[in-house]
Design a protein around this motif. Structure first.
Motif, PDB file in Angstrom:
ATOM      1  N   ASP A 129      -4.566  -0.866  -2.525  1.00 13.31           N
ATOM      2  CA  ASP A 129      -4.257   0.632  -3.191  1.00 13.31           C
ATOM      3  C   ASP A 129      -4.129   0.545  -4.228  1.00 13.31           C
ATOM      4  O   ASP A 129      -4.311  -0.546  -5.129  1.00 13.31           O
ATOM      5  N   ASP A 130      -3.836   1.546  -5.313  1.00 16.26           N
ATOM      6  CA  ASP A 130      -3.708   1.097  -6.281  1.00 16.26           C
ATOM      7  C   ASP A 130      -2.195   1.554  -6.737  1.00 16.26           C
ATOM      8  O   ASP A 130      -1.461   1.561  -7.956  1.00 16.26           O
ATOM      9  N   THR A 131      -0.955   0.358  -6.328  1.00 16.84           N
ATOM     10  CA  THR A 131       0.490   0.393  -6.140  1.00 16.84           C
ATOM     11  C   THR A 131       0.875  -0.330  -8.010  1.00 16.84           C
ATOM     12  O   THR A 131       1.211   0.371  -8.923  1.00 16.84           O
ATOM     13  N   GLU A 132      -0.204  -1.341  -8.383  1.00 23.12           N
ATOM     14  CA  GLU A 132       0.385  -1.816  -9.238  1.00 23.12           C
ATOM     15  C   GLU A 132      -0.249  -1.078 -10.902  1.00 23.12           C
ATOM     16  O   GLU A 132       0.076  -1.399 -11.572  1.00 23.12           O
ATOM     17  N   LYS A 133      -1.207  -0.170 -10.320  1.00 25.51           N
ATOM     18  CA  LYS A 133      -1.575   0.877 -11.793  1.00 25.51           C
ATOM     19  C   LYS A 133      -0.345   1.853 -11.586  1.00 25.51           C
ATOM     20  O   LYS A 133      -0.307   2.075 -12.821  1.00 25.51           O
ATOM     21  N   GLN A 134      -0.035   2.244 -10.529  1.00 23.64           N
ATOM     22  CA  GLN A 134       1.126   2.774 -10.837  1.00 23.64           C
ATOM     23  C   GLN A 134       2.168   2.915 -11.416  1.00 23.64           C
ATOM     24  O   GLN A 134       3.182   3.181 -11.820  1.00 23.64           O
ATOM     25  N   LEU A 135       2.445   0.766 -10.968  1.00 23.73           N
ATOM     26  CA  LEU A 135       3.818   0.794 -11.867  1.00 23.73           C
ATOM     27  C   LEU A 135       3.745   0.631 -13.604  1.00 23.73           C
ATOM     28  O   LEU A 135       4.181  -0.368 -14.010  1.00 23.73           O
ATOM     29  N   GLU A 136       2.214   0.446 -13.792  1.00 28.17           N
ATOM     30  CA  GLU A 136       1.860   0.193 -14.950  1.00 28.17           C
ATOM     31  C   GLU A 136       2.722   0.373 -15.613  1.00 28.17           C
ATOM     32  O   GLU A 136       3.419  -0.725 -16.814  1.00 28.17           O
ATOM     33  N   CYS A 137       3.316   1.906 -16.024  1.00 27.82           N
ATOM     34  CA  CYS A 137       4.285   2.183 -17.060  1.00 27.82           C
ATOM     35  C   CYS A 137       5.610   1.577 -17.267  1.00 27.82           C
ATOM     36  O   CYS A 137       6.571   2.076 -17.866  1.00 27.82           O
ATOM     37  N   TYR A 138       5.913   0.690 -16.003  1.00 29.11           N
ATOM     38  CA  TYR A 138       7.098   0.467 -16.059  1.00 29.11           C
ATOM     39  C   TYR A 138       7.832  -1.383 -16.571  1.00 29.11           C
ATOM     40  O   TYR A 138       8.439  -1.923 -17.031  1.00 29.11           O
ATOM     41  N   MET A 139       6.324  -1.774 -16.366  1.00 31.34           N
ATOM     42  CA  MET A 139       5.763  -3.261 -16.953  1.00 31.34           C
ATOM     43  C   MET A 139       6.360  -3.719 -18.318  1.00 31.34           C
ATOM     44  O   MET A 139       7.017  -4.456 -18.538  1.00 31.34           O
ATOM     45  N   GLN A 140       6.552  -2.877 -19.123  1.00 35.54           N
ATOM     46  CA  GLN A 140       7.531  -3.461 -20.608  1.00 35.54           C
ATOM     47  C   GLN A 140       9.013  -3.128 -20.331  1.00 35.54           C
ATOM     48  O   GLN A 140       9.340  -3.556 -21.304  1.00 35.54           O
ATOM     49  N   ARG A 141       9.407  -2.750 -19.085  1.00 37.46           N
ATOM     50  CA  ARG A 141      10.644  -2.718 -19.779  1.00 37.46           C
ATOM     51  C   ARG A 141      11.644  -4.329 -19.028  1.00 37.46           C
ATOM     52  O   ARG A 141      10.562  -4.356 -18.566  1.00 37.46           O
ATOM     53  N   PRO A 142      12.346  -4.681 -19.831  1.00 40.33           N
ATOM     54  CA  PRO A 142      13.032  -5.518 -19.627  1.00 40.33           C
ATOM     55  C   PRO A 142      13.895  -5.745 -18.396  1.00 40.33           C
ATOM     56  O   PRO A 142      14.075  -6.585 -17.851  1.00 40.33           O
ATOM     57  N   ASP A 143      13.938  -4.742 -17.231  1.00 41.95           N
ATOM     58  CA  ASP A 143      14.617  -4.883 -15.962  1.00 41.95           C
ATOM     59  C   ASP A 143      13.661  -4.559 -14.882  1.00 41.95           C
ATOM     60  O   ASP A 143      14.654  -4.087 -14.133  1.00 41.95           O
ATOM     61  N   ASN A 169       0.868  -1.303  -0.138  1.00 40.14           N
ATOM     62  CA  ASN A 169       0.160  -0.188   0.037  1.00 40.14           C
ATOM     63  C   ASN A 169       1.419   1.595   0.343  1.00 40.14           C
ATOM     64  O   ASN A 169       0.466   2.120   0.443  1.00 40.14           O
ATOM     65  N   ASN A 170       2.026   1.272  -0.805  1.00 34.60           N
ATOM     66  CA  ASN A 170       2.856   2.927  -0.570  1.00 34.60           C
ATOM     67  C   ASN A 170       2.755   3.449  -2.089  1.00 34.60           C
ATOM     68  O   ASN A 170       3.368   3.710  -2.710  1.00 34.60           O
ATOM     69  N   GLY A 171       1.595   2.731  -2.650  1.00 31.18           N
ATOM     70  CA  GLY A 171       1.194   3.612  -4.148  1.00 31.18           C
ATOM     71  C   GLY A 171       1.583   5.153  -4.462  1.00 31.18           C
ATOM     72  O   GLY A 171       1.783   5.467  -5.483  1.00 31.18           O
ATOM     73  N   GLU A 172       1.247   5.713  -3.749  1.00 33.25           N
ATOM     74  CA  GLU A 172       1.504   7.193  -3.087  1.00 33.25           C
ATOM     75  C   GLU A 172       2.785   7.905  -2.990  1.00 33.25           C
ATOM     76  O   GLU A 172       3.440   8.707  -4.111  1.00 33.25           O
ATOM     77  N   ALA A 217      10.661   5.766  -5.742  1.00 31.16           N
ATOM     78  CA  ALA A 217      11.485   5.288  -5.415  1.00 31.16           C
ATOM     79  C   ALA A 217      11.834   4.238  -6.986  1.00 31.16           C
ATOM     80  O   ALA A 217      13.330   4.615  -6.694  1.00 31.16           O
ATOM     81  N   VAL A 218      10.636   4.453  -7.896  1.00 37.77           N
ATOM     82  CA  VAL A 218      10.988   3.187  -8.249  1.00 37.77           C
ATOM     83  C   VAL A 218      12.408   4.142 -10.022  1.00 37.77           C
ATOM     84  O   VAL A 218      13.543   3.837 -10.051  1.00 37.77           O
ATOM     85  N   ASP A 219      11.996   5.876  -9.767  1.00 37.48           N
ATOM     86  CA  ASP A 219      12.531   6.533 -10.252  1.00 37.48           C
ATOM     87  C   ASP A 219      13.814   6.700 -10.273  1.00 37.48           C
ATOM     88  O   ASP A 219      14.840   6.935 -10.659  1.00 37.48           O
ATOM     89  N   SER A 220      13.928   7.271  -8.821  1.00 39.41           N
ATOM     90  CA  SER A 220      15.894   6.879  -7.745  1.00 39.41           C
ATOM     91  C   SER A 220      16.487   6.070  -8.638  1.00 39.41           C
ATOM     92  O   SER A 220      17.335   6.139  -8.564  1.00 39.41           O
ATOM     93  N   VAL A 221      16.189   4.736  -8.107  1.00 42.49           N
ATOM     94  CA  VAL A 221      16.724   3.639  -8.909  1.00 42.49           C
ATOM     95  C   VAL A 221      17.256   3.775 -10.539  1.00 42.49           C
ATOM     96  O   VAL A 221      18.562   3.184 -10.888  1.00 42.49           O
TER      97      VAL A 221
END
Length: 247
Positions: free
Chosen positions: A44-58, A14-17, A22-26
């Protein structure tokens, strides 16, 4: 090199906010890495927040089938890691640029198996509190018993050592126990006294409840096999450091 140099593991619940910061800093680290997010059944919307990274191979997103806790979630990420090193980052914290690169250099030059950094304490909204908690260049097992100067979100660790000492005992400070076990065998850790970690003081963190955190710290000493007298002495040192740290 066939695989990534570093496997970054972010456990989240539940850290969607906050998680995209965190991901961008990585991905600003300029190191050949992979990112493994282990979602511990967020509602919460954690998975939705991460959708924009899902196609990255890393980028790898895995979701636990039931709530397993942060220690088991980190262990799951470690089991998936392909890098020579693993680095941990809580989903509500973030890193400054250059953190991993300097840590890798420090580990290679020193021969340490674990490296941590200093941390700047941040408000829940991401603004600075103006407080900084540093770390010594060398952290020994005996020094670590006196107080836990190694913050989990700052750690870079050899993957083989992370697998040798999986995190456990989630009802206590599972990361503190792990660092103690590692330093008891390997002797010392390397510290970089710079505020590479931006540590958010979110309301839900275990360390925010000082009484509960104190009880869990005392349990750490007992778990490590120390008797009541030594545990009390170590706890007094912990308490003194705690007061000084947040002044």
């Amino acid at each position: 090199m066939n695989g990534p140099l570093v496997s970054v593991i972010i456990p989240t619940y539940n850290n969607g906010e906050y998680i995209r910061q965190a991901v961008d800093s990585v991905y600003r680290q300029q190191v050949y890495l992979e990112l493994i997010v282990v979602d511990d059944c967020s509602d919460d919307d954690t998975e939705k927040q991460l959708e924009c990274y899902m196609q990255r191979p890393d980028f790898f997103y895995v979701r636990n089938s039931f709530n397993r806790g942060v220690a088991a979630s980190r262990n799951k990420g470690i089991s998936m890691a392909r890098g020579e090193y693993v680095a941990f980052l809580d989903a509500d914290d973030w890193w400054a640029e250059g953190k991993l690169r300097e840590q890798i250099q420090a580990v290679k030059e020193s021969g340490a198996v674990l490296c941590s950094t200093g941390r700047e304490l941040m408000e829940p909204d991401g603004s600075s509190t103006g407080r900084y908690i540093g770390v010594r260049k060398w952290v020994t097992y005996r020094e670590l018993l006196k107080h836990n100067s190694i913050n989990c979100s700052s750690v870079l660790l050899l993957t083989k050592v992370a697998r040798e000492f999986p995190m456990c005992y989630d009802q206590s400070h599972e990361d503190y126990i792990t660092w103690l076990k590692i330093l008891k065998k390997y002797g010392w850790a390397r510290g970089i006294d710079r505020p590479y970690l931006k540590c958010r003081l979110s309301a839900g963190g275990k360390s925010r409840d000082k009484l509960k955190s104190a009880k869990m710290t005392f349990q750490v000493y007992r778990y490590m096999g120390y008797g009541m007298v030594k545990s009390c002495l170590f706890f007094i040192s912990y308490a003194v450091h705690g007061v000084c740290k947040y002044r």
